[in-house]
Design a protein around this motif. Structure first.
Motif, mmCIF file in Angstrom:
data_model
loop_
_atom_site.group_PDB
_atom_site.id
_atom_site.type_symbol
_atom_site.label_atom_id
_atom_site.label_comp_id
_atom_site.label_asym_id
_atom_site.label_seq_id
_atom_site.Cartn_x
_atom_site.Cartn_y
_atom_site.Cartn_z
ATOM 1 N N PHE A 145 0.832 -1.128 -0.389
ATOM 2 C CA PHE A 145 0.260 0.374 -0.606
ATOM 3 C C PHE A 145 1.197 1.547 -0.214
ATOM 4 N N LYS A 146 0.604 2.213 -1.321
ATOM 5 C CA LYS A 146 1.430 2.977 -0.952
ATOM 6 C C LYS A 146 0.779 4.611 -0.237
ATOM 7 N N PRO A 147 1.200 4.978 0.871
ATOM 8 C CA PRO A 147 0.354 6.247 2.032
ATOM 9 C C PRO A 147 0.097 7.194 0.881
ATOM 10 N N LEU A 148 -1.559 7.563 1.434
ATOM 11 C CA LEU A 148 -1.967 8.702 0.920
ATOM 12 C C LEU A 148 -2.087 9.826 0.640
ATOM 13 N N PRO A 149 -2.272 10.666 0.169
ATOM 14 C CA PRO A 149 -2.264 12.006 1.002
ATOM 15 C C PRO A 149 -2.647 12.636 2.420
ATOM 16 N N ASN A 150 -4.692 11.995 2.241
ATOM 17 C CA ASN A 150 -5.461 12.102 3.166
ATOM 18 C C ASN A 150 -6.248 10.597 3.506
ATOM 19 N N ALA A 151 -5.714 9.941 4.476
ATOM 20 C CA ALA A 151 -6.335 8.904 4.423
ATOM 21 C C ALA A 151 -7.095 9.064 5.675
ATOM 22 N N VAL A 152 -8.403 8.284 5.216
ATOM 23 C CA VAL A 152 -9.698 8.083 6.484
ATOM 24 C C VAL A 152 -9.556 6.817 6.857
ATOM 25 N N VAL A 153 -8.830 5.980 7.788
ATOM 26 C CA VAL A 153 -8.928 4.608 8.168
ATOM 27 C C VAL A 153 -10.020 4.156 9.391
ATOM 28 N N THR A 154 -10.219 2.897 9.537
ATOM 29 C CA THR A 154 -10.511 2.230 10.222
ATOM 30 C C THR A 154 -10.330 0.930 10.423
ATOM 31 N N ILE B 255 0.389 3.885 6.237
ATOM 32 C CA ILE B 255 -1.216 4.143 5.585
ATOM 33 C C ILE B 255 -0.871 6.043 5.344
ATOM 34 N N GLY B 256 -0.698 6.268 6.035
ATOM 35 C CA GLY B 256 -0.457 7.905 5.948
ATOM 36 C C GLY B 256 -1.805 8.135 6.598
ATOM 37 N N THR B 257 -2.506 7.607 7.578
ATOM 38 C CA THR B 257 -3.654 8.180 8.410
ATOM 39 C C THR B 257 -3.742 9.784 8.355
ATOM 40 N N LYS B 258 -4.553 10.261 8.290
ATOM 41 C CA LYS B 258 -5.019 11.282 8.228
ATOM 42 C C LYS B 258 -6.617 11.758 9.496
ATOM 43 N N LYS B 259 -6.795 10.919 9.045
ATOM 44 C CA LYS B 259 -8.526 10.403 10.341
ATOM 45 C C LYS B 259 -8.205 8.848 10.439
ATOM 46 N N ILE B 260 -8.689 8.494 11.672
ATOM 47 C CA ILE B 260 -8.821 6.912 12.674
ATOM 48 C C ILE B 260 -10.329 7.478 13.333
ATOM 49 N N VAL B 261 -11.025 7.002 12.392
ATOM 50 C CA VAL B 261 -12.339 6.283 13.151
ATOM 51 C C VAL B 261 -12.660 4.651 14.205
ATOM 52 N N ARG C 1 -19.561 6.905 9.319
ATOM 53 C CA ARG C 1 -19.491 8.061 9.747
ATOM 54 C C ARG C 1 -18.025 7.534 8.899
ATOM 55 N N LEU C 2 -17.251 6.843 8.314
ATOM 56 C CA LEU C 2 -15.841 6.616 7.792
ATOM 57 C C LEU C 2 -16.017 7.646 6.549
ATOM 58 N N GLN C 3 -17.026 6.880 6.212
ATOM 59 C CA GLN C 3 -17.419 7.789 4.418
ATOM 60 C C GLN C 3 -17.814 9.167 4.748
ATOM 61 N N GLU C 4 -18.353 9.278 5.438
ATOM 62 C CA GLU C 4 -19.206 11.001 5.883
ATOM 63 C C GLU C 4 -17.751 11.800 6.161
ATOM 64 N N VAL C 5 -17.005 11.172 6.757
ATOM 65 C CA VAL C 5 -15.531 12.111 6.985
ATOM 66 C C VAL C 5 -14.142 12.383 5.778
ATOM 67 N N ALA C 6 -14.349 11.353 4.683
ATOM 68 C CA ALA C 6 -13.736 11.217 3.955
ATOM 69 C C ALA C 6 -14.709 12.154 2.953
ATOM 70 N N ARG C 7 -15.905 11.741 2.774
ATOM 71 C CA ARG C 7 -16.785 12.949 1.908
ATOM 72 C C ARG C 7 -16.280 14.628 2.045
ATOM 73 N N GLN C 8 -16.449 14.837 3.590
ATOM 74 C CA GLN C 8 -16.102 16.433 3.813
ATOM 75 C C GLN C 8 -14.700 16.681 4.391
ATOM 76 N N THR C 9 -13.484 15.852 4.234
ATOM 77 C CA THR C 9 -11.942 16.272 4.029
ATOM 78 C C THR C 9 -12.339 16.265 2.876
ATOM 79 N N GLY C 10 -12.807 15.405 1.911
ATOM 80 C CA GLY C 10 -11.384 14.758 0.143
ATOM 81 C C GLY C 10 -10.985 13.631 0.358
#
Length: 332
Positions: A10-19, A115-121, A36-45
Motif C-alpha cells: 500500500f502506498k501512503p495516501l495524502p488524506n487517508a480516512v481509516v478504520t 497508510i498515511g492516516t490523517k483521520k481514524i474512526v 461515519r468513515l465515509q461521511e468524514v472522507a466526503r467532508q475532507t476530500g
C-alpha cells in the motif's frame, strides 16, 4: 475498491480516512462505523481505508479453540465492503509476531508510515497492539506527534442497533434466521461449489445441488430446511486475485442473474442413515447442469428442524409440505 494483500504493498495516501477491525459479517453495527468513515472522507476530500486481518486473530492466538466459526469468509467480506463503496481494503496477514507489536509501534508503522492516516474512526471498544493494550487513549496520546485525528463512535450509537457478530452466530445456530438477517441488514449467505452427490433427491422428485464449502471456518446454520434464494457466480479471476494471493482462498466470482428460489437442506440425512453433514438445495423450476459451478445461497427463513422419517415415502410427503411452505413464504 482496491484490495491489497499486504500492507507493504500500500502506498501512503495524502488524506487517508481509516478504520480497523475484523468486521466479521459486516453487520449493522459495523455499518455505523463505515457510514461515519465515509461521511468524514466526503467532508475532507479523503479516501476510505479499511485495515482488516486474515486469519481472524482468535484462530492464531487460540488455535486450540475449534469452536469459532465466522459469518463471512475473507472473500465474502471483501464483496460486502466493495458493495458499500469502500475505496481501499488492506488484508493484513495476522501472526503472533504481528500481535506482539506495541501500541506505539502499531500506530507508527501501520497507521502512519504505511497508510498515511490523517483521520481514524474507531468503535468505542476497539483494542489493538500487544495484549490489546492500545485503545482510544493511546491513539489520542500519539495523534499530535504523528499528525492525525481520532474519532470514536459513541457507545450509545453502536448499542442502539443491539447487534454483535456473536449474537448473529448464536441466532443462526439456533435456527433464528430472520432475526440474524435483521442484525446483518441482509440475508446471510454461503458460497460453495456444486459437487456430485448420490442423487437420492432425484429419485424422490426433488433433485438437489450439493454444495461444498471450502473454508472450514465458515459458519453453517442449524440443521433443517430453509427458504433460500440462489445466485450463480461467473468466474472473474482478475477482480479477486489479490484475495487469493493473501489468503489462499478461492476467488469469489461476481454474481450473474437471475436470482432463483429454492429450499435448502442441512443435516446428516437421518432417514437414510447418512454419515456426513450435507448442504443441499432443491432449486425450483430449474433443470440445468451446474456441476462445478459456484453458487451463493442466501437464507431467508427456517422452515423446520431435521428429523428422521419412517421411510422414503414419508420423507417425500414431508418434502412436498416443505416446498409449499417455502413457496408461501416467498408468495409464489
Amino acid at each position: 475498491m482496491q484490495i491489497y494483500h499486504n500492507i507493504q504493498d500500500f502506498k501512503p495516501l495524502p488524506n487517508a480516512v481509516v478504520t480497523i477491525g475484523t468486521f466479521d459479517g459486516v453487520h449493522l453495527g459495523h455499518r455505523k462505523i463505515i457510514d461515519r468513515l465515509q461521511e468524514v472522507a466526503r467532508q475532507t476530500g479523503g479516501e476510505t481505508v479499511i485495515l482488516t486481518f486474515f486469519p481472524h486473530p482468535r484462530l492464531i492466538l487460540h488455535p486450540e479453540d475449534q469452536n469459532l466459526k465466522l459469518l463471512t469468509t475473507i472473500s465474502e467480506k471483501a464483496k460486502l465492503l466493495e458493495e458499500l463503496g469502500i475505496d481501499h481494503l488492506i488484508i493484513t496477514p495476522f501472526s503472533r509476531d504481528f500481535s506482539n507489536l506495541s501500541a506505539e509501534e502499531y500506530i507508527r508503522e501501520m497507521l502512519v508510515n504505511c497508510i498515511g492516516t490523517k483521520k481514524i474512526v474507531i468503535g468505542y471498544d476497539h483494542r489493538f497492539g500487544k495484549d490489546r493494550s492500545g485503545g482510544l487513549a493511546e491513539l489520542q496520546k500519539f495523534a499530535p506527534q504523528y499528525g492525525f485525528e481520532v474519532e470514536e463512535i459513541p457507545e450509545q450509537d453502536v448499542n442502539e442497533v443491539a447487534v454483535s457478530s456473536s449474537k448473529i452466530r448464536k441466532s443462526l445456530l439456533n435456527g433464528e434466521t430472520q432475526l440474524a438477517n435483521q442484525f446483518l441488514g441482509y440475508a446471510f449467505f454461503i458460497t460453495g461449489k456444486v459437487i456430485r452427490g448420490d442423487q437420492i433427491g432425484r429419485t424422490l422428485g426433488y433433485p438437489t445441488a450439493n454444495l461444498f464449502i471450502e473454508e472450514s471456518y465458515k459458519l453453517i446454520p442449524a440443521d433443517g430446511i430453509y427458504a433460500v434464494t440462489i445466485e450463480r457466480r461467473a468466474e472473474n479471476e482478475e477482480r479477486n486475485a489479490l484475495i487469493e494471493q493473501s489468503t489462499g482462498e478461492s476467488p469469489l466470482p461476481a454474481l450473474r442473474s437471475p436470482r432463483l428460489f429454492g429450499m435448502a437442506y442441512i443435516g446428516h440425512r437421518p432417514t437414510i442413515n447418512g454419515m456426513t453433514r450435507n448442504i443441499e438445495v432443491n432449486i425450483f423450476d430449474f433443470n440445468e447442469d451446474i456441476y462445478n459451478q459456484t453458487l451463493q445461497m442466501s437464507f431467508h427463513a427456517f422452515i423446520r428442524h431435521d428429523v428422521k422419517f419412517n421411510g422414503l415415502e414419508e420423507l417425500t410427503e414431508q418434502l412436498g409440505r416443505d416446498k409449499e411452505n417455502v413457496l408461501a413464504f416467498f408468495n409464489r
